[in-house]
Design an enzyme around this catalytic site. Structure first.
Site, PDB file in Angstrom:
ATOM      1  N   GLU A 258      -5.290  -8.551   0.896  1.00 34.38           N
ATOM      2  CA  GLU A 258      -6.015  -8.245   2.141  1.00 34.38           C
ATOM      3  C   GLU A 258      -7.497  -8.047   1.859  1.00 34.38           C
ATOM      4  O   GLU A 258      -7.846  -7.459   0.834  1.00 34.38           O
ATOM      5  CB  GLU A 258      -5.496  -6.952   2.802  1.00 34.38           C
TER       6      GLU A 258
ATOM      7  N   GLU B 230       0.783  -1.234   0.000  1.00 35.61           N
ATOM      8  CA  GLU B 230       0.000   0.000   0.000  1.00 35.61           C
ATOM      9  C   GLU B 230       0.822   1.295   0.000  1.00 35.61           C
ATOM     10  O   GLU B 230       0.777   2.083   0.948  1.00 35.61           O
ATOM     11  CB  GLU B 230      -0.953   0.020   1.191  1.00 35.61           C
TER      12      GLU B 230
HETATM   13  C1  GCO Z   1      -3.999  -1.502   5.375  1.00 34.72           C
HETATM   14  C2  GCO Z   1      -2.901  -2.234   5.947  1.00 34.72           C
HETATM   15  C3  GCO Z   1      -3.268  -3.086   7.127  1.00 34.72           C
HETATM   16  C4  GCO Z   1      -4.450  -2.579   7.954  1.00 34.72           C
HETATM   17  C5  GCO Z   1      -5.755  -3.196   7.479  1.00 34.72           C
HETATM   18  C6  GCO Z   1      -6.935  -2.630   8.258  1.00 34.72           C
HETATM   19  O1  GCO Z   1      -4.563  -2.019   4.411  1.00 34.72           O
HETATM   20  O2  GCO Z   1      -4.270  -0.408   5.865  1.00 34.72           O
HETATM   21  O3  GCO Z   1      -2.309  -3.062   4.977  1.00 34.72           O
HETATM   22  O4  GCO Z   1      -2.081  -3.035   7.875  1.00 34.72           O
HETATM   23  O5  GCO Z   1      -4.293  -2.926   9.306  1.00 34.72           O
HETATM   24  O6  GCO Z   1      -5.974  -2.915   6.147  1.00 34.72           O
HETATM   25  O7  GCO Z   1      -6.963  -1.241   8.098  1.00 34.72           O
END
Ligand code: GCO
Length: 453
Positions: free
Chosen positions: A358, A163
């Site tokens: 994710e 990200e």
């Molecule tokens: C993100 C990060 C994660 C977060 C999850 C929840 O996507 O912000 O990769 O570390 O903890 O997405 O916000």
């Protein structure tokens, strides 16, 4: 079509959010170790100093992964744990921790997927300019070389950056994440460009120092745009918006194409070059060749999105969410359609096999009187989102799904107030309790998603 027989059902975490182990371990500081000590920045003054104490409890956590039946586990390496100053001297205790974790995963038949950077910028490199210093591409490349040299005999799957939209946008544009700066717009474009150069250099170094053929990817994010109906014009409206370039400079990093076109096509999107022209750093052909070093898979962190239809004027128009729409614990909208249309649009455009790196939700989970953690909202979320992902398999090469997250953990500026895990963590006792969703996910993995129909 359904999920491939070798579909990687997994879960994801990141180092700062779960490890702890910050003292007496040879670990150097990263920007989160510093930022969380700043007053007023993190909910409740929470820090990752202990987190889930995964540094000491990783064998128990791998046993839990095995109990759930995970095929894969996506975790990040803390750059400052293995290279305390970001370059130079190696912390062998840190390397030994990750080596033991990898061995434990393999012993339990769980495929490791390593993320090289999940926001763990070594503080010593931050002091040397961090993402503003073009030299960071070499620093990151040398770190990638070390990881390949030591671990690619056993690990063949790597994601370079997690990200960049967030670590640049939240860390340096609006400042809610480490290091908490509100930098000049031009600086954020310089940092974004160096982050992409660093990605490319890491790809080169992983390949050069690989002990076996590697599968290398990248894990950006953004909000998905999905169509109101399956009418071709509505699908086109959603596709246009999904790859469009934001006009709002306060949130400019929140998009797909500025971060992925250079990596997959070797050039920035024309729309962005025109719109952002006055903020851009020097972009050379050599930079673009480095940034577009070939990758094998394309990851995307997908949580939610916005709905569009084609307006009568031939322009996309957003469909406003109905009153009372479903929301997660931290208020994010529940929009299962994004897990069908996001992968579909991304695969159409970039033509790389897709991993959902994710997806998940936070809920205000509690230990009930029966000693269990009932999380029906998360089970419903999973069922609806994975049904949509299953639809996407009809025309999209989807290789795996990493649930965010394996266990409750440090949720950045929200501290431990938001629980994203399938496994409940009591942060006082460090007891782990499999939530009902973990048991549901276990059964789903066992049937490779058959039960979703
Ligand atoms: C993100 C990060 C994660 C977060 C999850 C929840 O996507 O912000 O990769 O570390 O903890 O997405 O916000």
């Amino acid at each position: 079509m359904g999920f491939r027989n070798d579909f990687m059902w997994g879960a994801a975490t990141s180092s700062y959010q779960i490890e702890g182990g910050v003292s007496g371990t040879g670990k150097g500081k990263n920007v989160w170790d510093v930022f969380t000590k700043e007053p007023g920045k993190i909910f409740g003054g929470h820090t990752g100093d202990m987190a889930c104490d995964h540094y000491h409890r990783f064998r128990e956590d791998v046993r839990i992964m095995k109990e759930i039946g995970l095929k894969a586990y996506r975790f990040s390496i803390d750059w400052s744990r293995v290279l305390p100053e970001g370059s130079g001297k190696v912390n062998e205790e840190g390397m030994a921790f990750y080596s033991a974790l990898i061995d434990e995963l393999l012993k339990n038949g769980i495929e490791p997927f390593i993320t090289l950077y999940h926001w763990e910028l070594p503080y010593e490199l931050y002091k040397r300019g961090g993402w503003m210093n073009p030299q960071i591409a070499d620093w990151f490349g040398d770190y990638a070389a070390l990881i390949a040299e030591r671990f690619s005999d056993r690990v063949k799957n790597f994601f370079t950056l997690n990200e960049p939209q967030c670590f640049v946008g939240l860390g340096f544009l609006n400042g809610v994440h480490a290091p908490g700066l509100k930098s000049p717009l031009r600086d954020t474009f310089e940092m974004a460009h160096n982050a992409l150069r660093a990605h490319g250099r890491a790809v080169q170094q992983l390949r050069t120092h690989a002990q076996q053929p590697l599968t290398i990817g990248y894990a950006p994010t953004s909000g998905v745009c999905y169509p109101e109906t399956e009418k071709p014009e509505d699908i086109e409206a959603a596709r246009q918006m999904y790859f469009s370039i934001p006009e709002n400079m306060e949130n400019w990093t929140w998009n797909v194409s500025w971060w992925s076109d250079p990596v997959l096509f070797g050039h920035y999107p024309e729309e962005g070059l025109a719109r952002y022209e006055k903020y851009l750093p020097r972009i050379t052909e050599e930079d673009l060749r480095l940034i577009s070093e070939p990758i094998d898979i394309y990851g995307q962190n997908i949580y939610n999105g916005r709905c569009f239809r084609m307006g009568a004027d031939g322009k996309p128009e957003e469909v406003i969410r109905t009153a009372g729409y479903g929301r997660t614990g931290c208020g994010w909208p529940v929009t299962p359609e994004c897990l069908r249309w996001g992968p579909k649009f991304l695969y159409e455009r970039y033509k790389k096999p897709i991993y959902i790196t994710e997806n998940g939700m936070s809920a205000h989970d509690i230990v009930s009187v029966d000693g269990r953690v009932h999380d029906p909202n998360r089970i419903d979320f999973l069922a609806k989102y994975l049904r949509e992902l299953q639809k996407a398999t009809d025309d999209t090469d989807i290789r795996g799904y990493f649930h965010w997250s394996l266990m409750d953990n440090f949720e950045w500026d929200k501290g431990y107030s938001e629980r994203f895990g399938m496994v409940y963590v009591d942060f006082l006792t460090q007891e782990r309790i499999l939530k009902d969703s973990a048991l549901w996910y276990r059964d789903l993995i066992h049937t490779n998603g058959a039960g979703l129909r």
